[in-house]
Scaffold this active site. Structure first.
Site, PDB file in Angstrom:
ATOM      1  N   GLN A 185       7.497   6.916  35.621  1.00  0.00           N
ATOM      2  CA  GLN A 185       8.471   6.022  35.003  1.00  0.00           C
ATOM      3  C   GLN A 185       8.768   6.360  33.544  1.00  0.00           C
ATOM      4  OE1 GLN A 185       6.268   2.381  36.795  1.00  0.00           O
ATOM      5  NE2 GLN A 185       8.396   1.718  36.711  1.00  0.00           N
ATOM      6  N   HIS A 209      15.982  13.643  43.666  1.00  0.00           N
ATOM      7  CA  HIS A 209      16.847  14.819  43.665  1.00  0.00           C
ATOM      8  C   HIS A 209      17.569  15.037  44.981  1.00  0.00           C
ATOM      9  CE1 HIS A 209      14.226  16.609  40.218  1.00  0.00           C
ATOM     10  NE2 HIS A 209      15.083  15.706  39.801  1.00  0.00           N
ATOM     11  N   ASP A 260      13.724  12.559  35.541  1.00  0.00           N
ATOM     12  CA  ASP A 260      13.606  13.920  34.986  1.00  0.00           C
ATOM     13  C   ASP A 260      13.244  13.897  33.507  1.00  0.00           C
ATOM     14  OD1 ASP A 260      14.419  14.654  37.464  1.00  0.00           O
ATOM     15  OD2 ASP A 260      16.199  15.778  36.843  1.00  0.00           O
ATOM     16  N   ARG A 265      -2.810   0.918  29.359  1.00  0.00           N
ATOM     17  CA  ARG A 265      -2.948   1.351  30.748  1.00  0.00           C
ATOM     18  C   ARG A 265      -1.795   2.299  31.078  1.00  0.00           C
ATOM     19  NH1 ARG A 265      -1.167  -1.508  36.218  1.00  0.00           N
ATOM     20  NH2 ARG A 265      -1.894   0.167  37.549  1.00  0.00           N
ATOM     21  N   HIS A 271      -0.120   6.293  40.681  1.00  0.00           N
ATOM     22  CA  HIS A 271       0.899   5.233  40.613  1.00  0.00           C
ATOM     23  C   HIS A 271       2.169   5.758  41.306  1.00  0.00           C
ATOM     24  CE1 HIS A 271       2.165   1.475  38.175  1.00  0.00           C
ATOM     25  NE2 HIS A 271       3.208   1.784  38.915  1.00  0.00           N
ATOM     26  N   ASN A 304      -2.436   2.266  42.407  1.00  0.00           N
ATOM     27  CA  ASN A 304      -1.638   1.104  42.033  1.00  0.00           C
ATOM     28  C   ASN A 304      -0.898   0.505  43.225  1.00  0.00           C
ATOM     29  OD1 ASN A 304      -0.410  -0.612  39.844  1.00  0.00           O
ATOM     30  ND2 ASN A 304       1.450   0.184  40.806  1.00  0.00           N
ATOM     31  N   GLU A 305      -1.165  -0.751  43.482  1.00  0.00           N
ATOM     32  CA  GLU A 305      -0.414  -1.545  44.465  1.00  0.00           C
ATOM     33  C   GLU A 305      -0.161  -0.854  45.800  1.00  0.00           C
ATOM     34  OE1 GLU A 305       3.268  -3.102  43.055  1.00  0.00           O
ATOM     35  OE2 GLU A 305       2.354  -4.101  41.370  1.00  0.00           O
ATOM     36  N   ASN A 327      -2.037  -7.359  39.722  1.00  0.00           N
ATOM     37  CA  ASN A 327      -0.666  -7.289  39.220  1.00  0.00           C
ATOM     38  C   ASN A 327       0.053  -8.524  39.747  1.00  0.00           C
ATOM     39  OD1 ASN A 327      -1.432  -4.718  38.443  1.00  0.00           O
ATOM     40  ND2 ASN A 327       0.100  -3.639  39.650  1.00  0.00           N
ATOM     41  N   TYR A 362       3.574 -11.103  39.288  1.00  0.00           N
ATOM     42  CA  TYR A 362       4.862 -11.346  38.642  1.00  0.00           C
ATOM     43  C   TYR A 362       5.491 -12.663  39.058  1.00  0.00           C
ATOM     44  CZ  TYR A 362       4.978  -6.423  37.192  1.00  0.00           C
ATOM     45  OH  TYR A 362       4.697  -5.217  36.607  1.00  0.00           O
ATOM     46  N   GLU A 377      -1.024  -6.081  35.398  1.00  0.00           N
ATOM     47  CA  GLU A 377       0.425  -6.097  35.140  1.00  0.00           C
ATOM     48  C   GLU A 377       0.938  -7.523  35.218  1.00  0.00           C
ATOM     49  OE1 GLU A 377       3.004  -3.598  37.546  1.00  0.00           O
ATOM     50  OE2 GLU A 377       1.561  -1.960  37.462  1.00  0.00           O
TER      51      GLU A 377
END
Ligand code: GBH
Length: 493
Positions: free
Chosen positions: A41, A61, A73, A98, A143, A187-188, A328, A330, A396
């Site tokens: 990311q 891509h 990219d 992190r 991740h 991650n997740e 995590n 949200y 998170e």
């Protein structure tokens, strides 16, 4: 009640339909604050300095599935600008950062026969720079940016991937474990095993739903348990670090107070969070998953349960393979019983619930993310109760708005109200939460949403060659929280 509440009722603008109380309690002295990102990311430099191709390089891509047609990219160009990242972390005053390591930067082809020295140098520089700035490095090993070669052989649907990941983890421990003391293996898993079936998408294949989610989850758990075990045997004594796996969980708020909906809520929490947490705490999947999936499989004509079983040896390895719960969180969804209708096999249907949003909840720029801070507290209390009062680290939590918003009142209110509920969980419910991680340090490539929604405390000008980082209002607010350990002007001691 021991603690009084300052009723600072916030109704800042018309947008804020619900007013809420802000806690005037002080965060415990030992409580840590951090912020987070992930490699794909933010790093960019997708094909530089010996890096191999990851699934997300391949997806962005060769397929047109990212909303704005963008890719990672260049992203925040953190591969070249990690010093800028350290500078803003320092400005925030966080205790830890992190970030994740790109598997393909260390092992370009996925395997340990070829270690890429430039990649090793990059993370050494980042880690050393953080330590110099008195910021602990917290590292996620994986991740979502799996080496494309491993994606081709079936990703985590292939049991061998678990073993390949153990070699990768071993490499990371030996390279960085002298300085990295907090590790997140994966991650997740629910997101890449069940919500975003990227493996199948990226292979251009349709993998059998209702089968591969569980295969993937099973092999993720095997990988995690083996890595945890390896660390205990080979590194714990000399490196004395701590390890967990980051699990994402929405709170499943019962849609009504009917017995069926209360049960549906419990069932959904066991399917989502329990899928991974239960084996780690108790050595096997929750019995509601085992029973429900076995029954459904049989009704659907399968001669076996679509949920695989662990060997006794695996169960022993899984049980206790964590040093803290990494959460995590949200958002929340309303959850209603749907056990009457047996639908087609897939992970989401198997929980036999319907989920939707309460129309009174504040929305955000991400459709799945509605603001319901009480759900955070309820989830923490639920985890305390269900999993033997574990230490919980929030790995998170964050809010989505639109590009370019520097006066990000929505994010400030989100952080304020979620942290208020966190304080209540600590002081009123006795939940052992020891750290909070704001997602994200800066705006970044938001997977399928590309750059259309933003989670950063810092704005990134993606049009500028420098990828200039600028503090949003929320960055000053968060910085103040870290400095004062308090959400309002004056806190109780
Ligand atoms: C986190 O997942 C990720 O770890 C992080 O990389 C990401 O940047 C951050 O969220 C913000 O999105 O599109 O309706 O199918 C959060 C949990 C689970 C939220 C999957 C989105 C998909 C909802 N995510 N979910 S939908």
């Amino acid at each position: 009640m021991l603690y009084s509440w300052l009723t600072v009722v916030l109704c800042l603008s018309l947008k804020w339909v619900s007013c809420y109380e802000v806690s005037n309690l002080t965060f415990p002295d030992s409580f840590l604050f951090g912020s987070a990102t992930s490699a794909y990311q933010i790093e960019g430099a997708w094909n530089e300095s010996g890096k191999g191709i990851s699934r997300w390089d391949y997806i962005t891509h060769s397929m047109k599935i990212v909303l704005d047609g963008s890719n990672g990219d260049v992203a925040c160009d953190s591969y070249h600008k990690y010093k800028d990242d350290i500078a803003i972390l320092k400005e925030l005053g966080v205790n830890y950062y992190r970030f994740s390591i790109a598997w393909t930067r260390i092992l370009p082809d996925g395997f340990t026969n070829d270690i890429n020295q430039d990649g090793v140098d990059y993370y050494n520089n980042l880690i050393d720079g953080l330590i110099e700035a008195e910021i602990q490095p917290w590292v996620t090993m994986y991740h979502w940016d799996i080496p494309q070669v491993l994606n081709y052989i079936g990703d985590f649907n292939n049991p061998n991937t678990s073993d390949y990941m153990v070699y990768y983890a071993d490499t990371l421990f030996s390279l960085f474990g002298d300085r990295v003391k907090t590790w997140i293996t994966i991650n997740e898993p629910i997101t890449f095993c069940a919500h975003y079936p990227l493996g199948s998408l990226a292979l251009g294949a349709v993998l059998p739903p209702g089968i591969t989610e569980y295969l993937c989850g099973h092999n993720v758990l095997r990988a995690h348990a083996k890595i945890y075990d390896l660390y205990q045997r080979k590194y714990k004594e000399s490196q004395s670090g701590r390890i967990s796996i980051a699990l994402s969980a929405e709170y499943a708020e019962p849609a009504t107070d009917s017995a069926a909906d209360l049960e549906a809520s419990e069932r959904k929490l066991l399917f989502d969070f329990g899928w991974f947490a239960y084996p780690l705490v108790y050595g096997n999947y929750p019995s509601v998953m085992i029973d429900t999936i076995r029954n459904l499989s049989s009704l659907q004509g399968y001669p076996f349960s679509r949920l695989p079983t662990f060997t006794l040896e695996e169960r022993l390895l899984l049980k206790g393979a964590y040093d803290f719960i990494a959460l995590n969180h949200y958002t929340t969804s309303l959850t209603a019983d749907a056990s009457a209708d047996v639908k087609s096999p897939n992970f989401l249907n198997d929980a036999l619930v319907n989920q939707y949003k309460d129309s009174s909840w504040e929305t955000s720029s991400a459709s799945w993310l509605t603001v319901y801070p009480e759900g955070f507290r309820k989830l923490l209390v639920y985890i305390k109760k269900t999993y033997n009062n574990p230490e919980i680290v929030i790995t998170e939590n964050g809010y989505a708005d639109d590009p370019g918003v520097l006066n990000d009142e929505g994010r400030i209110n989100y952080i304020k109200s979620y942290l208020s509920q966190l304080l209540k969980a600590i002081y009123e419910d006795g939940v052992n939460v020891t750290a909070y991680t704001a997602w994200s340090l800066m705006d970044n490539f938001e997977w399928y949403n590309g750059f259309t929604v933003r989670f950063g405390l810092y704005n990134v000008d993606f049009d500028s060659p420098n990828k200039t980082r600028t503090a949003k209002e929320s960055a000053s607010y968060y910085r103040n929280i870290i400095e004062t350990r308090c959400l309002v002007d004056v806190c109780e001691e």
